[in-house]
Motif scaffolding. Structure first.
Motif, PDB file in Angstrom:
ATOM      1  N   ALA A   1       0.845  -1.204   0.000  1.00  0.00           N
ATOM      2  CA  ALA A   1       0.000   0.000   0.000  1.00  0.00           C
ATOM      3  C   ALA A   1       0.877   1.250   0.000  1.00  0.00           C
ATOM      4  O   ALA A   1       1.891   1.306   0.693  1.00  0.00           O
ATOM      5  CB  ALA A   1      -0.931   0.001   1.203  1.00  0.00           C
ATOM      6  N   LEU A   2       0.456   2.239  -0.772  1.00  0.00           N
ATOM      7  CA  LEU A   2       1.172   3.504  -0.890  1.00  0.00           C
ATOM      8  C   LEU A   2       0.269   4.624  -0.371  1.00  0.00           C
ATOM      9  O   LEU A   2      -0.953   4.531  -0.469  1.00  0.00           O
ATOM     10  CB  LEU A   2       1.525   3.767  -2.357  1.00  0.00           C
ATOM     11  N   MET A   3       0.872   5.678   0.120  1.00  0.00           N
ATOM     12  CA  MET A   3       0.129   6.850   0.590  1.00  0.00           C
ATOM     13  C   MET A   3       0.448   8.019  -0.340  1.00  0.00           C
ATOM     14  O   MET A   3       1.575   8.157  -0.796  1.00  0.00           O
ATOM     15  CB  MET A   3       0.548   7.235   2.008  1.00  0.00           C
ATOM     16  N   LEU A   4      -0.555   8.859  -0.580  1.00  0.00           N
ATOM     17  CA  LEU A   4      -0.359  10.050  -1.396  1.00  0.00           C
ATOM     18  C   LEU A   4      -0.379  11.293  -0.522  1.00  0.00           C
ATOM     19  O   LEU A   4      -1.095  11.342   0.479  1.00  0.00           O
ATOM     20  CB  LEU A   4      -1.461  10.167  -2.449  1.00  0.00           C
ATOM     21  N   GLN A   5       0.392  12.271  -0.929  1.00  0.00           N
ATOM     22  CA  GLN A   5       0.424  13.554  -0.232  1.00  0.00           C
ATOM     23  C   GLN A   5       0.345  14.662  -1.293  1.00  0.00           C
ATOM     24  O   GLN A   5       1.025  14.598  -2.320  1.00  0.00           O
ATOM     25  CB  GLN A   5       1.717  13.674   0.559  1.00  0.00           C
ATOM     26  N   PHE A   6      -0.530  15.672  -1.014  1.00  0.00           N
ATOM     27  CA  PHE A   6      -0.696  16.757  -1.981  1.00  0.00           C
ATOM     28  C   PHE A   6      -1.357  17.950  -1.288  1.00  0.00           C
ATOM     29  O   PHE A   6      -2.578  18.009  -1.179  1.00  0.00           O
ATOM     30  CB  PHE A   6      -1.538  16.288  -3.171  1.00  0.00           C
ATOM     31  N   ASP A   7      -0.586  18.869  -0.802  1.00  0.00           N
ATOM     32  CA  ASP A   7      -1.085  20.127  -0.242  1.00  0.00           C
ATOM     33  C   ASP A   7      -2.238  19.979   0.747  1.00  0.00           C
ATOM     34  O   ASP A   7      -3.111  20.835   0.811  1.00  0.00           O
ATOM     35  CB  ASP A   7      -1.535  21.072  -1.366  1.00  0.00           C
ATOM     36  N   GLY A   8      -2.297  18.864   1.491  1.00  0.00           N
ATOM     37  CA  GLY A   8      -3.367  18.655   2.461  1.00  0.00           C
ATOM     38  C   GLY A   8      -4.695  18.265   1.835  1.00  0.00           C
ATOM     39  O   GLY A   8      -5.701  18.144   2.532  1.00  0.00           O
ATOM     40  N   ILE A   9      -4.713  18.049   0.527  1.00  0.00           N
ATOM     41  CA  ILE A   9      -5.933  17.648  -0.177  1.00  0.00           C
ATOM     42  C   ILE A   9      -5.625  16.503  -1.144  1.00  0.00           C
ATOM     43  O   ILE A   9      -5.969  16.541  -2.325  1.00  0.00           O
ATOM     44  CB  ILE A   9      -6.585  18.841  -0.924  1.00  0.00           C
ATOM     45  N   ALA A  10      -4.992  15.455  -0.636  1.00  0.00           N
ATOM     46  CA  ALA A  10      -4.557  14.338  -1.480  1.00  0.00           C
ATOM     47  C   ALA A  10      -5.697  13.731  -2.290  1.00  0.00           C
ATOM     48  O   ALA A  10      -5.492  13.267  -3.412  1.00  0.00           O
ATOM     49  CB  ALA A  10      -3.887  13.267  -0.627  1.00  0.00           C
TER      50      ALA A  10
ATOM     51  N   LEU B   1      -5.776  -0.334 -10.187  1.00  0.00           N
ATOM     52  CA  LEU B   1      -5.567   0.608  -9.087  1.00  0.00           C
ATOM     53  C   LEU B   1      -6.808   0.641  -8.201  1.00  0.00           C
ATOM     54  O   LEU B   1      -7.920   0.827  -8.690  1.00  0.00           O
ATOM     55  CB  LEU B   1      -5.333   2.017  -9.621  1.00  0.00           C
ATOM     56  N   VAL B   2      -6.612   0.453  -6.900  1.00  0.00           N
ATOM     57  CA  VAL B   2      -7.697   0.551  -5.924  1.00  0.00           C
ATOM     58  C   VAL B   2      -7.245   1.561  -4.882  1.00  0.00           C
ATOM     59  O   VAL B   2      -6.100   1.523  -4.418  1.00  0.00           O
ATOM     60  CB  VAL B   2      -7.995  -0.809  -5.257  1.00  0.00           C
ATOM     61  N   VAL B   3      -8.145   2.479  -4.522  1.00  0.00           N
ATOM     62  CA  VAL B   3      -7.797   3.496  -3.534  1.00  0.00           C
ATOM     63  C   VAL B   3      -8.857   3.561  -2.438  1.00  0.00           C
ATOM     64  O   VAL B   3     -10.026   3.264  -2.658  1.00  0.00           O
ATOM     65  CB  VAL B   3      -7.633   4.904  -4.155  1.00  0.00           C
ATOM     66  N   GLY B   4      -8.387   3.968  -1.281  1.00  0.00           N
ATOM     67  CA  GLY B   4      -9.264   4.355  -0.193  1.00  0.00           C
ATOM     68  C   GLY B   4      -9.104   5.852  -0.010  1.00  0.00           C
ATOM     69  O   GLY B   4      -7.982   6.364  -0.020  1.00  0.00           O
ATOM     70  N   VAL B   5     -10.223   6.562   0.110  1.00  0.00           N
ATOM     71  CA  VAL B   5     -10.206   8.017   0.327  1.00  0.00           C
ATOM     72  C   VAL B   5     -11.102   8.336   1.522  1.00  0.00           C
ATOM     73  O   VAL B   5     -12.154   8.934   1.374  1.00  0.00           O
ATOM     74  CB  VAL B   5     -10.633   8.815  -0.925  1.00  0.00           C
ATOM     75  N   PRO B   6     -10.658   7.937   2.711  1.00  0.00           N
ATOM     76  CA  PRO B   6     -11.506   8.162   3.886  1.00  0.00           C
ATOM     77  C   PRO B   6     -11.636   9.635   4.259  1.00  0.00           C
ATOM     78  O   PRO B   6     -12.619  10.028   4.881  1.00  0.00           O
ATOM     79  CB  PRO B   6     -10.802   7.377   4.982  1.00  0.00           C
ATOM     80  N   ALA B   7     -10.663  10.445   3.889  1.00  0.00           N
ATOM     81  CA  ALA B   7     -10.697  11.864   4.235  1.00  0.00           C
ATOM     82  C   ALA B   7     -10.038  12.664   3.115  1.00  0.00           C
ATOM     83  O   ALA B   7      -9.312  12.114   2.287  1.00  0.00           O
ATOM     84  CB  ALA B   7      -9.969  12.113   5.556  1.00  0.00           C
ATOM     85  N   ARG B   8     -10.293  13.958   3.119  1.00  0.00           N
ATOM     86  CA  ARG B   8      -9.784  14.836   2.067  1.00  0.00           C
ATOM     87  C   ARG B   8      -8.265  14.766   1.953  1.00  0.00           C
ATOM     88  O   ARG B   8      -7.714  14.873   0.864  1.00  0.00           O
ATOM     89  CB  ARG B   8     -10.216  16.272   2.368  1.00  0.00           C
ATOM     90  N   ASP B   9      -7.575  14.562   3.068  1.00  0.00           N
ATOM     91  CA  ASP B   9      -6.110  14.557   3.045  1.00  0.00           C
ATOM     92  C   ASP B   9      -5.506  13.154   3.130  1.00  0.00           C
ATOM     93  O   ASP B   9      -4.309  13.016   3.353  1.00  0.00           O
ATOM     94  CB  ASP B   9      -5.569  15.429   4.182  1.00  0.00           C
ATOM     95  N   VAL B  10      -6.322  12.107   2.964  1.00  0.00           N
ATOM     96  CA  VAL B  10      -5.828  10.728   3.082  1.00  0.00           C
ATOM     97  C   VAL B  10      -6.224   9.918   1.853  1.00  0.00           C
ATOM     98  O   VAL B  10      -7.411   9.750   1.574  1.00  0.00           O
ATOM     99  CB  VAL B  10      -6.387  10.035   4.347  1.00  0.00           C
ATOM    100  N   VAL B  11      -5.214   9.420   1.129  1.00  0.00           N
ATOM    101  CA  VAL B  11      -5.440   8.504   0.016  1.00  0.00           C
ATOM    102  C   VAL B  11      -4.438   7.367   0.138  1.00  0.00           C
ATOM    103  O   VAL B  11      -3.230   7.601   0.230  1.00  0.00           O
ATOM    104  CB  VAL B  11      -5.266   9.191  -1.366  1.00  0.00           C
ATOM    105  N   ILE B  12      -4.968   6.133   0.171  1.00  0.00           N
ATOM    106  CA  ILE B  12      -4.137   4.941   0.253  1.00  0.00           C
ATOM    107  C   ILE B  12      -4.359   4.165  -1.041  1.00  0.00           C
ATOM    108  O   ILE B  12      -5.504   3.946  -1.448  1.00  0.00           O
ATOM    109  CB  ILE B  12      -4.501   4.058   1.461  1.00  0.00           C
ATOM    110  N   VAL B  13      -3.275   3.754  -1.693  1.00  0.00           N
ATOM    111  CA  VAL B  13      -3.330   3.116  -3.004  1.00  0.00           C
ATOM    112  C   VAL B  13      -2.818   1.687  -2.901  1.00  0.00           C
ATOM    113  O   VAL B  13      -1.791   1.427  -2.262  1.00  0.00           O
ATOM    114  CB  VAL B  13      -2.448   3.883  -4.023  1.00  0.00           C
TER     115      VAL B  13
END
Length: 179
Positions: free
Chosen positions: A85-94, A115-127
Motif C-alpha cells: 500500500a502507498l500513501m499520497l500527499q498533496f497540499d493537504g488535499i490528497a 488501481l484501488v484506492v481508499g479516500v476516507p478523508a480529504r487529506d488521506v489517500v491509500i493506493v
C-alpha cells in the motif's frame, strides 16, 4: 498573494442548492462530489454560489480553471511507502488527485491488478492493487482508523477502482479473489 482555485472532493450530503452560502458541488461518484477551494491553503474554504455570482464566473469556467490549476500543480504530488500500500500527499488535499487524469497513468504499473484506492478523508489517500489481498486489507484498516479518529473532512468508507480511465466503486468478486 494571489488566490488559486483547485477542485476538492467533498461528500454529496453537503449539497444545498437553495442556499447561496452553500458550496458549489458537482457530482463525482460513490457519494462524492467535487467542490472548489480557494488557496493556498486549500480545503479551508469552498467556493459558494454567492462567490460564483460575485465573481461573475460561469460554473463551466470555474471547473475549467480549477482543472487547469490542478494540472499545473501536479509536480507537488508525492507518493510514500512501499507495496502492498502507498500513501499520497498533496497540499493537504490528497483526495483531489483522483481528479488528475495524468497522475494515475504512472501509478498503474506500480500495483498488481487494477488501481484501488481508499479516500476516507480529504487529506488521506491509500493506493493498492486489486490483486493484492494484503494491500486491500491494509487500505480497509486505514479507512477504519481514519473514521474512528473522526477526521474533520471525512469522505468515504468505500474503496474505489480505476477502470478504463474512470473511477468506480470497487466491489471485490470473492470468487475471483481466491485465484
Amino acid at each position: 498573494m494571489q488566490l488559486t482555485l483547485l477542485p476538492v472532493l467533498a461528500p454529496l450530503r453537503d449539497i444545498r442548492r437553495d442556499d447561496v452560502h452553500a458550496p458549489v458541488l458537482d457530482e463525482f461518484m460513490g457519494g462524492l462530489g467535487v467542490g472548489y477551494s480557494y488557496g493556498p491553503p486549500f480545503g479551508d474554504r469552498l467556493v459558494t454560489w454567492a462567490d460564483l455570482q460575485r465573481m461573475e464566473m460561469p460554473r463551466r469556467m470555474l471547473r475549467r480553471q480549477a482543472a487547469h490549476n490542478l494540472d499545473a500543480r501536479l509536480g507537488a504530488a508525492q507518493v510514500h511507502g512501499q507495496p502492498p500500500a502507498l500513501m499520497l500527499q498533496f497540499d493537504g488535499i490528497a483526495s483531489t488527485l483522483l481528479l488528475a487524469e495524468a497522475f494515475w497513468a504512472g501509478l498503474e504499473r506500480a500495483v498488481p491488478g487494477e488501481l484501488v484506492v481508499g479516500v476516507p478523508a480529504r487529506d488521506v489517500v491509500i493506493v493498492t492493487g486489486s490483486q493484492s489481498p494484503p494491500g486491500l486489507a491494509k487500505v480497509r484498516r486505514a479507512i477504519d482508523r481514519v473514521f474512528f479518529a473522526g477526521d474533520p473532512h471525512l469522505l468515504s468508507r468505500k474503496l474505489l477502482v480505476r477502470r478504463h480511465g474512470a473511477w468506480e466503486v470497487f466491489t471485490q468478486n470473492l470468487a475471483h479473489a481466491a485465484f
